[in-house]
Design a protein around this motif. Sequence first.
Motif, short mmCIF file in Angstrom:
data_model
loop_
_atom_site.label_atom_id
_atom_site.label_comp_id
_atom_site.label_asym_id
_atom_site.label_seq_id
_atom_site.Cartn_x
_atom_site.Cartn_y
_atom_site.Cartn_z
N GLU A 1 35.42 -24.71 22.55
CA GLU A 1 34.46 -25.73 22.11
C GLU A 1 34.61 -26.07 20.63
N GLU A 2 34.74 -25.04 19.81
CA GLU A 2 34.79 -25.23 18.36
C GLU A 2 35.98 -26.14 17.97
N ARG A 3 37.12 -25.91 18.62
CA ARG A 3 38.31 -26.73 18.34
C ARG A 3 38.05 -28.18 18.73
N ALA A 4 37.51 -28.36 19.93
CA ALA A 4 37.26 -29.72 20.42
C ALA A 4 36.30 -30.45 19.48
N GLU A 5 35.24 -29.74 19.05
CA GLU A 5 34.23 -30.36 18.16
C GLU A 5 34.87 -30.79 16.84
N GLN A 6 35.72 -29.94 16.29
CA GLN A 6 36.37 -30.26 15.00
C GLN A 6 37.24 -31.51 15.11
N VAL A 7 37.99 -31.58 16.20
CA VAL A 7 38.89 -32.74 16.35
C VAL A 7 38.08 -34.00 16.62
N ALA A 8 37.04 -33.89 17.45
CA ALA A 8 36.19 -35.07 17.72
C ALA A 8 35.55 -35.57 16.43
N GLN A 9 35.18 -34.64 15.56
CA GLN A 9 34.60 -35.02 14.27
C GLN A 9 35.63 -35.81 13.44
N ARG A 10 36.87 -35.35 13.47
CA ARG A 10 37.93 -36.06 12.72
C ARG A 10 38.19 -37.44 13.32
N VAL A 11 38.08 -37.55 14.65
CA VAL A 11 38.22 -38.86 15.31
C VAL A 11 37.11 -39.79 14.82
N THR A 12 35.89 -39.26 14.78
CA THR A 12 34.74 -40.06 14.34
C THR A 12 34.95 -40.57 12.92
N GLU A 13 35.57 -39.73 12.08
CA GLU A 13 35.81 -40.13 10.69
C GLU A 13 36.79 -41.30 10.58
N THR A 14 37.57 -41.57 11.62
CA THR A 14 38.48 -42.73 11.58
C THR A 14 37.72 -44.03 11.90
N GLY A 15 36.45 -43.88 12.36
CA GLY A 15 35.67 -45.07 12.71
C GLY A 15 35.58 -45.31 14.21
N ARG A 16 36.30 -44.50 14.99
CA ARG A 16 36.23 -44.61 16.45
C ARG A 16 35.29 -43.56 17.01
N ARG A 17 34.93 -43.66 18.29
CA ARG A 17 34.08 -42.64 18.91
C ARG A 17 34.91 -41.42 19.27
N GLY A 18 34.41 -40.26 18.93
CA GLY A 18 35.04 -39.01 19.35
C GLY A 18 34.03 -38.19 20.14
N VAL A 19 34.37 -37.81 21.36
CA VAL A 19 33.46 -37.01 22.17
C VAL A 19 34.21 -35.78 22.68
N THR A 20 33.47 -34.80 23.13
CA THR A 20 34.12 -33.57 23.62
C THR A 20 33.70 -33.26 25.04
N VAL A 21 34.59 -32.65 25.76
CA VAL A 21 34.27 -32.04 27.05
C VAL A 21 34.94 -30.67 27.05
N VAL A 22 34.15 -29.64 27.25
CA VAL A 22 34.70 -28.29 27.28
C VAL A 22 34.94 -27.91 28.73
N GLY A 23 36.13 -27.44 29.03
CA GLY A 23 36.42 -27.08 30.41
C GLY A 23 37.83 -26.54 30.55
N ASP A 24 38.09 -25.94 31.71
CA ASP A 24 39.39 -25.35 32.01
C ASP A 24 40.11 -26.25 33.01
N VAL A 25 41.11 -26.98 32.55
CA VAL A 25 41.78 -27.93 33.45
C VAL A 25 42.72 -27.23 34.44
N LEU A 26 42.90 -25.92 34.30
CA LEU A 26 43.69 -25.19 35.30
C LEU A 26 42.85 -24.79 36.51
N ASP A 27 41.55 -24.96 36.41
CA ASP A 27 40.64 -24.56 37.48
C ASP A 27 40.34 -25.79 38.35
N ASP A 28 40.90 -25.79 39.56
CA ASP A 28 40.75 -26.95 40.46
C ASP A 28 39.29 -27.38 40.60
N ALA A 29 38.41 -26.39 40.69
CA ALA A 29 36.99 -26.69 40.94
C ALA A 29 36.35 -27.37 39.73
N GLU A 30 36.89 -27.11 38.53
CA GLU A 30 36.34 -27.67 37.30
C GLU A 30 36.75 -29.12 37.08
#
Length: 267
Positions: free
Chosen positions: A44-73
């Motif tokens: 989560e912390e990594r995703a939040e930091q990068v989304a914040q940097r995206v926001t600083e460019t003037g675009r929307r930055g959002v995060t989703v925390v999850g495990d993309v290796l987990d089929d159910a997720e």
Amino acid sequence: MSTSMLGLDGKRAVVFGGGQGMGEATALCLAQAGCDVAVVDLVEERAEQVAQRVTETGRRGVTVVGDVLDDAEVPRVVGAIEEKLGGIDITVSIVGQSAFGAALDMTPDTWDLDQRRNLRYFFVLSREVAAAMIRRGQGGAMVAIASVDGIQGSAYHSSYGAAKAGLISLVKSLAVEWAPKGIRVNAIAPGHIVTPRLYDTNERAAYYAESPIPMKRRGQPVDIAKAATFLASDLASYVSGVTLPVDGGLLAANLINAGHVFGRPAR
Ligand SMILES: NC(=O)c1ccc[n+]([C@@H]2O[C@H](COP(=O)([O-])OP(=O)(O)OC[C@H]3O[C@@H](n4cnc5c(N)ncnc54)[C@H](O)[C@@H]3O)[C@@H](O)[C@H]2O)c1
């Protein structure tokens, strides 16, 4: 170049594994090119930091925390991105990792793990995203991260190389199946890239400066980010099913061409 040539203004992009390294650089590059960006990561912390940097460019930055290796997720992750961004136009799938070891010693479980984290997850994830893109009816572009090891043999990387070769093949098949839906699917084959997991040291830099890489350096995450942004953009509007090496010329080189040692110079 004007960013309007890229056709990315207001597009909704997702970077799976966007929390650091190539993923972080790609999220920022897409934002600078005009995209709103969802950063998906296990951490989560990594995703939040990068989304914040995206926001600083003037675009929307959002995060989703999850495990993309987990089929159910995967359905939850894709649903959450759609909800936050209002749809998905572009995906870049960075997640992937390699086991390292002699084939004679490798267990079948290690083999399975490399197939799962490099090949199988992209099959599960990209189908979920494609279904969402098809429901909206506006097409889209997907970029997968393969490896030069999926194109050439690499000692101690047998399971990883086979998985990345499978990914390169899968990208071609999906490109063909989904072209009528307006979805382009491409891959990048990175060479040797300086990323947080493959940290840099003076010793490593010296090794690569002497290596057979024609450009005599390792790639930076931004080198991958620029290629991913190109493949996602309108500049690649008629490109689908390809794997683009981004490797400083490594795959182009005949590494044992000894002509300069034994042959007569042409002039
Ligand atoms: N570094 C190289 O030289 C090189 C060369 C060729 C190919 N590659 C490929 O490039 C890609 C990126 O490699 P890297 O070392 O920069 O990645 P990395 O290990 O730094 O991971 C990138 C991000 O993905 C996140 N992540 C990992 N597993 C996840 C999961 N299951 N669900 C959600 N997020 C997850 C991590 O937390 C991290 O923030 C991989 O596919 C790798 O195989 C790397």
